[in-house]
Design a protein around this motif. Structure first.
Motif, PDB file in Angstrom:
ATOM      1  N   ASP A 281       0.842  -1.189   0.000  1.00  0.00           N
ATOM      2  CA  ASP A 281       0.000   0.000   0.000  1.00  0.00           C
ATOM      3  C   ASP A 281       0.882   1.245   0.000  1.00  0.00           C
ATOM      4  N   HIS A 282       0.277   2.355  -0.410  1.00  0.00           N
ATOM      5  CA  HIS A 282       0.962   3.646  -0.295  1.00  0.00           C
ATOM      6  C   HIS A 282       0.908   4.083   1.177  1.00  0.00           C
ATOM      7  N   VAL A 283       2.005   3.914   1.864  1.00  0.00           N
ATOM      8  CA  VAL A 283       2.091   4.283   3.275  1.00  0.00           C
ATOM      9  C   VAL A 283       3.334   5.136   3.457  1.00  0.00           C
ATOM     10  N   ARG A 284       3.166   6.302   4.066  1.00  0.00           N
ATOM     11  CA  ARG A 284       4.310   7.158   4.376  1.00  0.00           C
ATOM     12  C   ARG A 284       4.852   6.752   5.737  1.00  0.00           C
ATOM     13  N   MET A 285       6.137   6.428   5.788  1.00  0.00           N
ATOM     14  CA  MET A 285       6.739   5.938   7.026  1.00  0.00           C
ATOM     15  C   MET A 285       8.084   6.604   7.242  1.00  0.00           C
ATOM     16  N   ALA A 286       8.432   6.799   8.521  1.00  0.00           N
ATOM     17  CA  ALA A 286       9.705   7.423   8.873  1.00  0.00           C
ATOM     18  C   ALA A 286      10.866   6.636   8.274  1.00  0.00           C
ATOM     19  N   ARG A 287      11.911   7.314   7.875  1.00  0.00           N
ATOM     20  CA  ARG A 287      13.027   6.692   7.175  1.00  0.00           C
ATOM     21  C   ARG A 287      13.654   5.559   7.978  1.00  0.00           C
ATOM     22  N   ASP A 288      13.994   5.821   9.238  1.00  0.00           N
ATOM     23  CA  ASP A 288      14.677   4.805  10.036  1.00  0.00           C
ATOM     24  C   ASP A 288      13.834   3.546  10.167  1.00  0.00           C
ATOM     25  N   ARG A 289      12.532   3.738  10.352  1.00  0.00           N
ATOM     26  CA  ARG A 289      11.643   2.588  10.472  1.00  0.00           C
ATOM     27  C   ARG A 289      11.550   1.839   9.145  1.00  0.00           C
ATOM     28  N   ALA A 290      11.520   2.591   8.046  1.00  0.00           N
ATOM     29  CA  ALA A 290      11.470   1.966   6.724  1.00  0.00           C
ATOM     30  C   ALA A 290      12.721   1.142   6.455  1.00  0.00           C
ATOM     31  N   VAL A 291      13.885   1.648   6.889  1.00  0.00           N
ATOM     32  CA  VAL A 291      15.132   0.899   6.701  1.00  0.00           C
ATOM     33  C   VAL A 291      15.062  -0.429   7.441  1.00  0.00           C
ATOM     34  N   SER A 292      14.586  -0.400   8.696  1.00  0.00           N
ATOM     35  CA  SER A 292      14.486  -1.633   9.483  1.00  0.00           C
ATOM     36  C   SER A 292      13.553  -2.634   8.819  1.00  0.00           C
ATOM     37  N   ILE A 293      12.415  -2.165   8.306  1.00  0.00           N
ATOM     38  CA  ILE A 293      11.478  -3.055   7.617  1.00  0.00           C
ATOM     39  C   ILE A 293      12.118  -3.621   6.359  1.00  0.00           C
ATOM     40  N   GLY A 294      12.829  -2.788   5.626  1.00  0.00           N
ATOM     41  CA  GLY A 294      13.504  -3.264   4.432  1.00  0.00           C
ATOM     42  C   GLY A 294      14.544  -4.329   4.727  1.00  0.00           C
ATOM     43  N   LEU A 295      15.253  -4.184   5.853  1.00  0.00           N
ATOM     44  CA  LEU A 295      16.247  -5.185   6.225  1.00  0.00           C
ATOM     45  C   LEU A 295      15.590  -6.501   6.651  1.00  0.00           C
ATOM     46  N   VAL A 296      14.430  -6.399   7.278  1.00  0.00           N
ATOM     47  CA  VAL A 296      13.666  -7.621   7.588  1.00  0.00           C
ATOM     48  C   VAL A 296      13.294  -8.345   6.295  1.00  0.00           C
ATOM     49  N   VAL A 297      12.780  -7.579   5.328  1.00  0.00           N
ATOM     50  CA  VAL A 297      12.416  -8.170   4.037  1.00  0.00           C
ATOM     51  C   VAL A 297      13.632  -8.811   3.382  1.00  0.00           C
ATOM     52  N   ASN A 298      14.758  -8.111   3.433  1.00  0.00           N
ATOM     53  CA  ASN A 298      15.972  -8.644   2.816  1.00  0.00           C
ATOM     54  C   ASN A 298      16.360  -9.992   3.423  1.00  0.00           C
ATOM     55  N   GLU A 299      16.370 -10.096   4.745  1.00  0.00           N
ATOM     56  CA  GLU A 299      16.777 -11.339   5.398  1.00  0.00           C
ATOM     57  C   GLU A 299      15.802 -12.470   5.088  1.00  0.00           C
ATOM     58  N   LEU A 300      14.498 -12.180   5.171  1.00  0.00           N
ATOM     59  CA  LEU A 300      13.509 -13.227   4.956  1.00  0.00           C
ATOM     60  C   LEU A 300      13.508 -13.711   3.507  1.00  0.00           C
ATOM     61  N   VAL A 301      13.598 -12.779   2.559  1.00  0.00           N
ATOM     62  CA  VAL A 301      13.615 -13.176   1.150  1.00  0.00           C
ATOM     63  C   VAL A 301      14.888 -13.944   0.825  1.00  0.00           C
ATOM     64  N   THR A 302      16.020 -13.477   1.360  1.00  0.00           N
ATOM     65  CA  THR A 302      17.286 -14.172   1.114  1.00  0.00           C
ATOM     66  C   THR A 302      17.242 -15.592   1.661  1.00  0.00           C
ATOM     67  N   ASN A 303      16.743 -15.738   2.889  1.00  0.00           N
ATOM     68  CA  ASN A 303      16.642 -17.077   3.483  1.00  0.00           C
ATOM     69  C   ASN A 303      15.721 -17.981   2.673  1.00  0.00           C
ATOM     70  N   ALA A 304      14.574 -17.428   2.236  1.00  0.00           N
ATOM     71  CA  ALA A 304      13.635 -18.230   1.463  1.00  0.00           C
ATOM     72  C   ALA A 304      14.248 -18.655   0.128  1.00  0.00           C
ATOM     73  N   ALA A 305      14.952 -17.732  -0.526  1.00  0.00           N
ATOM     74  CA  ALA A 305      15.546 -18.058  -1.822  1.00  0.00           C
ATOM     75  C   ALA A 305      16.599 -19.152  -1.702  1.00  0.00           C
ATOM     76  N   LYS A 306      17.303 -19.181  -0.567  1.00  0.00           N
ATOM     77  CA  LYS A 306      18.400 -20.139  -0.418  1.00  0.00           C
ATOM     78  C   LYS A 306      17.955 -21.482   0.162  1.00  0.00           C
ATOM     79  N   HIS A 307      16.898 -21.479   0.975  1.00  0.00           N
ATOM     80  CA  HIS A 307      16.578 -22.711   1.715  1.00  0.00           C
ATOM     81  C   HIS A 307      15.175 -23.270   1.470  1.00  0.00           C
ATOM     82  N   ALA A 308      14.254 -22.441   0.969  1.00  0.00           N
ATOM     83  CA  ALA A 308      12.858 -22.896   0.903  1.00  0.00           C
ATOM     84  C   ALA A 308      12.588 -23.845  -0.257  1.00  0.00           C
ATOM     85  N   PHE A 309      13.439 -23.850  -1.273  1.00  0.00           N
ATOM     86  CA  PHE A 309      13.123 -24.616  -2.474  1.00  0.00           C
ATOM     87  C   PHE A 309      14.180 -25.667  -2.777  1.00  0.00           C
ATOM     88  N   VAL A 310      14.813 -26.158  -1.721  1.00  0.00           N
ATOM     89  CA  VAL A 310      15.806 -27.215  -1.915  1.00  0.00           C
ATOM     90  C   VAL A 310      15.120 -28.456  -2.489  1.00  0.00           C
TER      91      VAL A 310
END
Length: 337
Positions: free
Chosen positions: A233-262
């Motif tokens: 959704d179009h949500v305006r969020m503080a920069r620092d909080r957005a960075v933390s959310i983006g890093l969560v996405v990065n870790e979860l997507v990276t883990n899924a790409a490497k381990h979920a489809f073995v």
């Protein structure tokens, strides 16, 4: 009042309209408005306060079109009131010995208004110019800072990659590769959130997450049969909080790409971010093989990736929950407003 002082009509209309013409025209317009209002008042209270209605007109003319406009308004307003309002009517003669001193006092008051309003207008213009200069200096500093940070991220990632290539131990090489990936993730967040022209205080999460997922898809070399989709959704969020959310996405997507489809040739990873109650909900889901049972043992601390996800979720002010079975895994990050 500061906003009023910033509106300089001669500067705004130049060069289409000469500044002198703007000042004369606006001065006459203000004088005409004061005279019209005077005529309306005379229908109710004839000759009451002959010079009083000119004060506002002189103030407005000076603030919006500088002191010449205020002076023109003052002169025309005084002459009109003197000739048409004061007894003797339709004459510059005074019907009372007090009318002469009264006219002089009011003319002096008009002059004082012009002087004070002009000083105020100039002070505001100076303050605005000083503010613009400071903003320009800040933008220059941020641009230089942004450039240096990008270079530092690139240097650290290059050093890690160099060490990884030289490592003889596969476990060491894997650890260095993961560290490099995380550094690149932070650099990617910085690149998306702190580039020139972006909002200083807030980030559009739809734009940011879509760009982040596109970069992750490219960086992880996802096969055509393993897709990464993003809905936000179009949500305006503080920069620092957005960075933390983006890093969560990065870790979860990276883990899924490497381990979920073995052992699988196809799969899908979905990133969803939407409003949820009084806050927001982030979901990262895959249709892979699920988390191994031994990794779901209650109280198990998990690896560095899991600890990083938990830490980033805490920085974002959210609560994590995970559901997993042989048909896939869904991790939710619930965020309060």
């Amino acid at each position: 009042m500061a906003r009023i002082g910033e509106l300089d009509l001669p500067a705004r209309l130049a060069p289409a309209v000469p500044q002198v013409a703007t000042q004369i025209g606006f001065g006459l317009l203000c004088a005409a408005a004061a005279i019209t209002f005077r005529a309306v008042v005379d229908l109710i209270a004839p000759a009451a306060g002959p010079y009083a209605l000119g004060y506002v007109a002189v103030l407005v003319a000076t603030l919006f079109a500088r002191w010449p406009a205020g002076a023109i308004t003052a002169v025309f307003t005084i002459l009109y009131s003197w000739y048409f309002i004061l007894p003797v009517f339709n004459s510059f003669a005074f019907g009372s010995p007090l009318d002469g001193p009264r006219t002089i006092v009011n003319a002096s008051a008009y002059a004082a208004i012009v002087v004070v309003a002009e000083l105020f207008r100039r002070a505001v213009r100076w303050a605005v110019a000083e503010r613009d200069r400071e903003v320009a200096e800040r933008d220059l500093f941020l641009e230089e800072f942004d450039h240096r940070v990008k270079n530092n991220f690139a240097l650290v990632a290059s050093l890690l990659d160099l060490q990884r290539r030289r490592a003889d131990d596969p476990a060491t090489a894997e650890a260095l590769s993961r560290a490099q990936t995380r550094i690149e993730s932070i650099a990617r967040a910085h690149r998306h959130l702190y580039r020139g022209g972006a909002s200083v205080d807030a980030v559009d999460m739809q734009v940011y997450l879509r760009e982040l997922c596109a970069a992750l898809s490219e960086a992880l070399f996802l096969r055509a049969t393993i897709t990464l989709t993003c809905e936000a959704d179009h949500v305006r969020m503080a920069r620092d909080r957005a960075v933390s959310i983006g890093l969560v996405v990065n870790e979860l997507v990276t883990n899924a790409a490497k381990h979920a489809f073995v052992g699988r040739d196809a799969g899908n990873i979905q990133v969803r971010f939407r409003a949820h109650g009084d806050g927001w909900l982030l979901e990262v889901a895959d249709n892979g093989i699920g988390i191994p049972e031994e990794m779901q043992i209650k109280g198990r601390e998990g690896g560095l990736g899991q600890r990083l996800v938990t830490a980033f979720a805490g920085q974002a002010g959210g609560t994590l929950s995970t559901e997993s079975d042989p048909h896939g895994t869904v991790t939710r990050l619930t965020l309060e407003a």
